[in-house]
Design an enzyme around this catalytic site. Structure first.
Site, PDB file in Angstrom:
ATOM      1  N   TYR A   1       0.850  -1.195   0.000  1.00  0.00           N
ATOM      2  CA  TYR A   1       0.000   0.000   0.000  1.00  0.00           C
ATOM      3  C   TYR A   1       0.889   1.250   0.000  1.00  0.00           C
ATOM      4  O   TYR A   1       2.111   1.152  -0.109  1.00  0.00           O
ATOM      5  CB  TYR A   1      -0.968  -0.049   1.193  1.00  0.00           C
ATOM      6  CG  TYR A   1      -1.924  -1.219   1.078  1.00  0.00           C
ATOM      7  CD1 TYR A   1      -2.977  -1.187   0.172  1.00  0.00           C
ATOM      8  CD2 TYR A   1      -1.737  -2.382   1.824  1.00  0.00           C
ATOM      9  CE1 TYR A   1      -3.843  -2.271   0.027  1.00  0.00           C
ATOM     10  CE2 TYR A   1      -2.591  -3.472   1.685  1.00  0.00           C
ATOM     11  CZ  TYR A   1      -3.639  -3.407   0.784  1.00  0.00           C
ATOM     12  OH  TYR A   1      -4.481  -4.484   0.631  1.00  0.00           O
TER      13      TYR A   1
ATOM     14  N   GLY B   1      -4.595 -14.385  11.066  1.00  0.00           N
ATOM     15  CA  GLY B   1      -5.658 -13.835  10.237  1.00  0.00           C
ATOM     16  C   GLY B   1      -6.603 -14.925   9.796  1.00  0.00           C
ATOM     17  O   GLY B   1      -7.614 -15.227  10.445  1.00  0.00           O
TER      18      GLY B   1
ATOM     19  N   CYS C   1      -6.332 -21.923   1.415  1.00  0.00           N
ATOM     20  CA  CYS C   1      -6.798 -22.073   0.030  1.00  0.00           C
ATOM     21  C   CYS C   1      -7.023 -20.724  -0.638  1.00  0.00           C
ATOM     22  O   CYS C   1      -7.032 -20.637  -1.870  1.00  0.00           O
ATOM     23  CB  CYS C   1      -8.091 -22.881   0.012  1.00  0.00           C
ATOM     24  SG  CYS C   1      -9.441 -22.104   0.941  1.00  0.00           S
TER      25      CYS C   1
ATOM     26  N   CYS D   1     -15.281 -17.806   4.046  1.00  0.00           N
ATOM     27  CA  CYS D   1     -14.270 -18.814   4.362  1.00  0.00           C
ATOM     28  C   CYS D   1     -14.750 -20.178   3.886  1.00  0.00           C
ATOM     29  O   CYS D   1     -15.905 -20.544   4.097  1.00  0.00           O
ATOM     30  CB  CYS D   1     -14.001 -18.855   5.858  1.00  0.00           C
ATOM     31  SG  CYS D   1     -12.851 -20.174   6.312  1.00  0.00           S
TER      32      CYS D   1
ATOM     33  N   ALA E   1     -17.591 -33.483   2.816  1.00  0.00           N
ATOM     34  CA  ALA E   1     -19.006 -33.106   2.915  1.00  0.00           C
ATOM     35  C   ALA E   1     -19.739 -34.047   3.864  1.00  0.00           C
ATOM     36  O   ALA E   1     -20.507 -33.606   4.731  1.00  0.00           O
ATOM     37  CB  ALA E   1     -19.650 -33.121   1.528  1.00  0.00           C
TER      38      ALA E   1
ATOM     39  N   GLU F   1     -19.254 -45.720   4.859  1.00  0.00           N
ATOM     40  CA  GLU F   1     -18.060 -45.460   4.038  1.00  0.00           C
ATOM     41  C   GLU F   1     -17.216 -46.736   3.980  1.00  0.00           C
ATOM     42  O   GLU F   1     -16.594 -47.107   4.980  1.00  0.00           O
ATOM     43  CB  GLU F   1     -17.256 -44.300   4.638  1.00  0.00           C
ATOM     44  CG  GLU F   1     -15.908 -44.045   3.986  1.00  0.00           C
ATOM     45  CD  GLU F   1     -15.990 -43.815   2.484  1.00  0.00           C
ATOM     46  OE1 GLU F   1     -16.514 -42.773   2.079  1.00  0.00           O
ATOM     47  OE2 GLU F   1     -15.539 -44.699   1.713  1.00  0.00           O
TER      48      GLU F   1
ATOM     49  N   LYS G   1       0.718 -30.950   1.232  1.00  0.00           N
ATOM     50  CA  LYS G   1      -0.722 -31.029   1.471  1.00  0.00           C
ATOM     51  C   LYS G   1      -1.047 -31.069   2.964  1.00  0.00           C
ATOM     52  O   LYS G   1      -2.092 -31.558   3.368  1.00  0.00           O
ATOM     53  CB  LYS G   1      -1.287 -32.284   0.783  1.00  0.00           C
ATOM     54  CG  LYS G   1      -1.033 -32.353  -0.703  1.00  0.00           C
ATOM     55  CD  LYS G   1      -1.783 -31.303  -1.485  1.00  0.00           C
ATOM     56  CE  LYS G   1      -3.236 -31.622  -1.564  1.00  0.00           C
ATOM     57  NZ  LYS G   1      -3.913 -31.030  -2.703  1.00  0.00           N
TER      58      LYS G   1
ATOM     59  N   ALA H   1     -23.007 -48.900   0.854  1.00  0.00           N
ATOM     60  CA  ALA H   1     -24.439 -48.783   1.161  1.00  0.00           C
ATOM     61  C   ALA H   1     -25.274 -48.937  -0.104  1.00  0.00           C
ATOM     62  O   ALA H   1     -24.927 -48.407  -1.160  1.00  0.00           O
ATOM     63  CB  ALA H   1     -24.714 -47.428   1.801  1.00  0.00           C
TER      64      ALA H   1
HETATM   65  C1  LIG Z   1      -9.453 -11.503   3.353  1.00  0.00           C
HETATM   66  C2  LIG Z   1      -8.186 -10.838   3.782  1.00  0.00           C
HETATM   67  C3  LIG Z   1      -8.193  -9.497   4.117  1.00  0.00           C
HETATM   68  C4  LIG Z   1      -7.018  -8.881   4.567  1.00  0.00           C
HETATM   69  N1  LIG Z   1      -7.061  -7.569   4.954  1.00  0.00           N
HETATM   70  C5  LIG Z   1      -5.967  -7.013   5.547  1.00  0.00           C
HETATM   71  C6  LIG Z   1      -6.029  -5.714   6.129  1.00  0.00           C
HETATM   72  O1  LIG Z   1      -7.070  -5.055   6.127  1.00  0.00           O
HETATM   73  N2  LIG Z   1      -4.888  -5.226   6.706  1.00  0.00           N
HETATM   74  C7  LIG Z   1      -3.725  -5.946   6.771  1.00  0.00           C
HETATM   75  O2  LIG Z   1      -2.737  -5.468   7.317  1.00  0.00           O
HETATM   76  N3  LIG Z   1      -3.656  -7.184   6.242  1.00  0.00           N
HETATM   77  C8  LIG Z   1      -4.746  -7.737   5.653  1.00  0.00           C
HETATM   78  N4  LIG Z   1      -4.676  -9.021   5.184  1.00  0.00           N
HETATM   79  C9  LIG Z   1      -3.461  -9.810   5.441  1.00  0.00           C
HETATM   80  C10 LIG Z   1      -3.609 -10.547   6.784  1.00  0.00           C
HETATM   81  O3  LIG Z   1      -3.660  -9.666   7.868  1.00  0.00           O
HETATM   82  C11 LIG Z   1      -2.446 -11.528   7.018  1.00  0.00           C
HETATM   83  O4  LIG Z   1      -1.259 -10.818   7.042  1.00  0.00           O
HETATM   84  C12 LIG Z   1      -2.395 -12.604   5.959  1.00  0.00           C
HETATM   85  O5  LIG Z   1      -3.677 -13.165   5.793  1.00  0.00           O
HETATM   86  C13 LIG Z   1      -1.408 -13.704   6.313  1.00  0.00           C
HETATM   87  O6  LIG Z   1      -1.604 -14.122   7.632  1.00  0.00           O
HETATM   88  P1  LIG Z   1      -2.497 -15.417   8.024  1.00  0.00           P
HETATM   89  O7  LIG Z   1      -1.798 -16.599   7.444  1.00  0.00           O
HETATM   90  O8  LIG Z   1      -2.513 -15.398   9.513  1.00  0.00           O
HETATM   91  O9  LIG Z   1      -3.823 -15.219   7.418  1.00  0.00           O
HETATM   92  C14 LIG Z   1      -5.818  -9.627   4.670  1.00  0.00           C
HETATM   93  C15 LIG Z   1      -5.821 -10.966   4.294  1.00  0.00           C
HETATM   94  C16 LIG Z   1      -6.979 -11.575   3.855  1.00  0.00           C
HETATM   95  C17 LIG Z   1      -6.952 -13.023   3.480  1.00  0.00           C
HETATM   96  S1  SF4 Z   2     -11.060 -19.415   2.783  1.00  0.00           S
HETATM   97 FE1  SF4 Z   2     -10.892 -19.939   4.953  1.00  0.00          FE
HETATM   98  S2  SF4 Z   2      -9.672 -21.810   4.908  1.00  0.00           S
HETATM   99 FE2  SF4 Z   2      -9.359 -20.847   2.926  1.00  0.00          FE
HETATM  100  S3  SF4 Z   2      -7.545 -19.526   3.223  1.00  0.00           S
HETATM  101 FE3  SF4 Z   2      -9.325 -18.246   3.577  1.00  0.00          FE
HETATM  102  S4  SF4 Z   2      -9.572 -18.357   5.791  1.00  0.00           S
HETATM  103 FE4  SF4 Z   2      -8.274 -20.098   5.252  1.00  0.00          FE
END
Ligand SMILES: Cc1cc2nc3c(=O)[nH]c(=O)nc-3n(C[C@H](O)[C@H](O)[C@H](O)COP(=O)(O)O)c2cc1C
Ligand code: SF4
Length: 649
Positions: free
Chosen positions: A180, A325, A352, A369, A400, A419, A436, A462
């Site tokens: 940013y 996050g 993912c 999610c 599922a 199953e 994985k 089944a």
């Molecule tokens: C949906 C989404 C929104 C995010 N929004 C922000 C944000 O507003 N500010 C920020 O610093 N990082 C943002 N990030 C980055 C996350 O804070 C974090 O650094 C990143 O997802 C990696 O960490 P994690 O593996 O714990 O998710 C965002 C990430 C995702 C997936």
């Molecule tokens: S969708 Fe959910 S499971 Fe997939 S990376 Fe984002 S937070 Fe993680």
């Protein structure tokens, strides 16, 4: 395996940032939910989301980035606003609700810079360095900021921090990472200005240090200030770690109270939001270098998925806090479950990037999610007792089926799973492969959830007869999809496997040809390459691999990892036959034959045309078809269809 006596003592010891005491060392990483009104005011959904996170036991909830002005700082649809005094009421509403849970709460303030996903002019940055995703889509390039505009942004950050203080937040955080505006100035990759804001490190850091000074002059000294940094943007001509370390020292001198260390930027999301094929904790090397250089606390961030890793980071002194996050989008009770030793009950983030980004923010929606259908819809989809509990048979033990069975049980139904094979279904192949590990963790969790509820698993195939004889009143069919059949003749003695049958216990060796360059083929190739005993070639008839509706981070970044793993890729190459000589391939260059000790078919999946559903309906049994048995899809589809169907039965 982790037992119930694990308590993670370092992780759950209290911590302190400036004068603010925090009940444990776990933060919710700031993540845009896009749940605000278009004018930036908060909604009930915003409040519900953040309160729910506090209820899950996290120490400090850092709210998503809020835009600091009404000029060019707003980056995304429905972004949280902090550009006007009228935003304070809603921000304070969120802060109070989070406080009511015992958690501390912070607000991130940001300017989008060249990553203005809205794509609307003006886009402002250090230079006209454009991010191709936005330029290609919207045809808008950044305009370099004038000195007056820079002065305006500095003032805006100061005022935004003052509003955060007025709204009763415990801490304010400046977003100076992830590509940013502030990173646009910090990184030589995007900053080639020739004035006092470009060139030397001192000049490139000037904007951030001015913002810090302005904030310090705008709020009481006791109000902690956090800076979120990318330890590096991982660009060859980008921010080197020694500059980030020097910057960290300067920030401490200028009165910053804590450094929140992430990494990468949007042009390299395999670092910023690291996907399943990236290592976990990819920025550890960077935050440790920073930790060694400062005396203020350091927050570690990025792919800290499990409590064991989080505990190790805090206990070893690698960092003072961890921030999570996506793992907390996947399970807001991550802390409560870890703290009480219920580690396998944590619904793991599978990295993912599908629900949160690909089908979430990237499509103009709120963040979702794949494994938690309730995220940003907290309270909307309660699991309630069924009015008339029934005997429910779930046919199929894949994601599922397992998910549906647990919910059906919680609703008071008597549930059996049928199953004949391995539990885990289409995900069972993940077991034993490092690449994985996230999916393996999900399978372990789903199986654990079924086991701890005492749900009976019948290890038999089944039929309508067997299910009716067993007293099933309702049947949920979750038998998954079947591999598509090859359209070319096959003869000879080669070992031929479907992608899902490539298992870690019996890995093919030698020359392996993977036919199909969709996600299935690419992930099978990565698994094979990981073993080091196979020379892998992907043959794809289309002009490029990953050309369908794959998750964008897979589409854009997975090819780099295939390349690094020395997987050979043949595109625009159609397989015409497999025989004694090998795999016959036709391309514009003519026809050739590839050696193959093993051929892996990754031709996609189709609905299972079994007659089970029709036979059951003929007998008057209520039937629901879920997951890939209904429509082949990804984990998102399996879990969501299971969740929403099981709520209705
Ligand atoms: C949906 C989404 C929104 C995010 N929004 C922000 C944000 O507003 N500010 C920020 O610093 N990082 C943002 N990030 C980055 C996350 O804070 C974090 O650094 C990143 O997802 C990696 O960490 P994690 O593996 O714990 O998710 C965002 C990430 C995702 C997936
Ligand atoms: S969708 Fe959910 S499971 Fe997939 S990376 Fe984002 S937070 Fe993680």
């Amino acid at each position: 395996m982790i037992g119930v006596d694990v308590t993670f003592p370092a992780l759950f010891s209290p911590g302190r940032i400036g004068p603010v005491e925090i009940r444990n060392r776990v933060l919710k990483s700031p993540q845009s939910t896009a749940t605000s009104n278009p004018d930036g005011t908060v909604t009930q959904r915003t409040v519900n989301h953040y309160r729910r996170l506090g209820e899950g036991g996290v120490g400090l909830v850092m709210l998503e980035y809020s835009h600091v002005d009404d000029d060019a700082s707003k980056a995304i649809h429905n972004q949280l606003g902090n550009s006007r005094r009228e935003h304070v009421a809603g921000l304070g509403w969120v802060a109070d609700e989070v406080h009511s849970t015992g958690a501390k709460v912070g607000l991130q303030i940001a300017h989008g810079g060249r990553q203005k996903f809205l794509g609307t002019a003006p886009i402002k940055s250090a230079t006209d360095s454009s991010w191709s995703d936005i330029e290609d889509q919207y045809g808008v390039v950044p305009t370099p900021m004038t000195i007056d505009e820079i002065d305006g942004v500095v003032t805006a950050f100061g005022q935004a921090a003052a509003r955060a203080h007025a709204a009763r937040f415990d801490i304010v955080e400046v977003h100076a990472g992830h590509g940013y505006l502030i990173t646009n100035f910090l990184s030589p990759h995007t900053n080639w200005r020739d004035d006092e804001y470009g060139g030397s490190f001192e000049n490139r850091a000037r904007l951030l240090l001015r913002i810090v000074d302005e904030i310090r002059a705008s709020v009481p000294r006791a109000f902690p200030l956090s800076i979120r940094l990318s330890v590096s943007d991982y660009e060859p001509d980008g921010i080197p770690i020694d500059e980030t370390v020097t910057l960290a020292r300067l920030l401490e001198e200028h009165g910053v109270d804590v450094l929140h260390c992430s990494g990468g930027h949007h042009a390299g999301l395999e670092w910023e939001v690291s996907p399943w094929y990236q290592v976990r904790t990819p920025h550890r090397w960077g935050w440790e270098a920073i930790k060694a250089a400062v005396t203020i606390p350091v927050i570690a961030s990025g792919s800290i998925v499990d409590p064991e890793t989080a505990e190790d980071i805090v206990a070893s002194g690698s960092a003072d806090f961890v921030s999570l996050g996506r793992p907390m989008l996947a399970d807001p009770d991550w802390v409560a479950k870890a703290q009480s030793g219920r580690v396998l009950e944590i619904t793991p983030c599978i990295r993912c990037n599908d629900g949160c980004l690909h089908r979430g923010l990237n499509q103009g929606r709120s963040a979702g999610c794949s494994v938690n259908p309730s995220v940003t819809e907290e309270g909307r989809f309660p699991i309630e007792l069924a009015p008339s509990p029934r005997e429910v048979a779930v046919v199929g033990g894949g994601p599922a089926g397992l998910k549906a069975a647990a919910i059906l049980h919680d609703r008071g139904h008597t549930v059996t799973i049928h199953e004949p094979g391995e539990l885990g279904g289409a995900l069972a192949h993940a077991n034993g492969f490092e690449v994985k590990r996230d999916l393996s963790a999900l399978v372990r969790h789903l199986v654990h959830e079924v086991a701890r509820r005492g749900i009976t698993v019948v290890p038999e195939f089944a039929t309508a007869e067997s299910l009716c004889a067993g007293g099933a009143e309702t049947v949920v069919i979750a038998t998954g999809a079947v591999p598509r059949k090859p359209h070319f003749p096959i003869s000879g003695e080669h070992r031929i496997l479907h992608a899902g049958d490539v298992r870690s216990v019996d890995v093919p060796r030698g020359d392996v040809v993977v036919i199909g360059g969709g996600l299935q083929g690419c992930e099978a190739a990565l698994r094979l390459a990981e073993t080091g005993s196979a020379k892998v070639t992907i043959v794809e008839q289309g002009p490029r691999i990953l050309a369908n509706d794959e998750v964008f981070t897979d589409r854009e970044r997975l090819p780099l990892f295939l390349d690094a793993a020395s997987v050979e890729i043949r595109t625009a190459a159609a397989v015409t036959a497999i025989d004694e000589a090998g795999v016959h391939v036709r391309s514009d260059a003519g026809e050739d034959v590839l050696n193959a000790n093993t051929v892996v078919l990754a031709l996609g999946r189709a609905n299972d045309e079994s007659r089970l559903a029709a036979d059951l309906r003929d007998r008057g049994v209520a039937v629901s078809v879920i997951g890939s048995a209904e429509r082949p899809g990804r984990v998102f589809d399996a879990i969501h269809s299971a969740f929403f169907t099981a709520r209705q039965v």
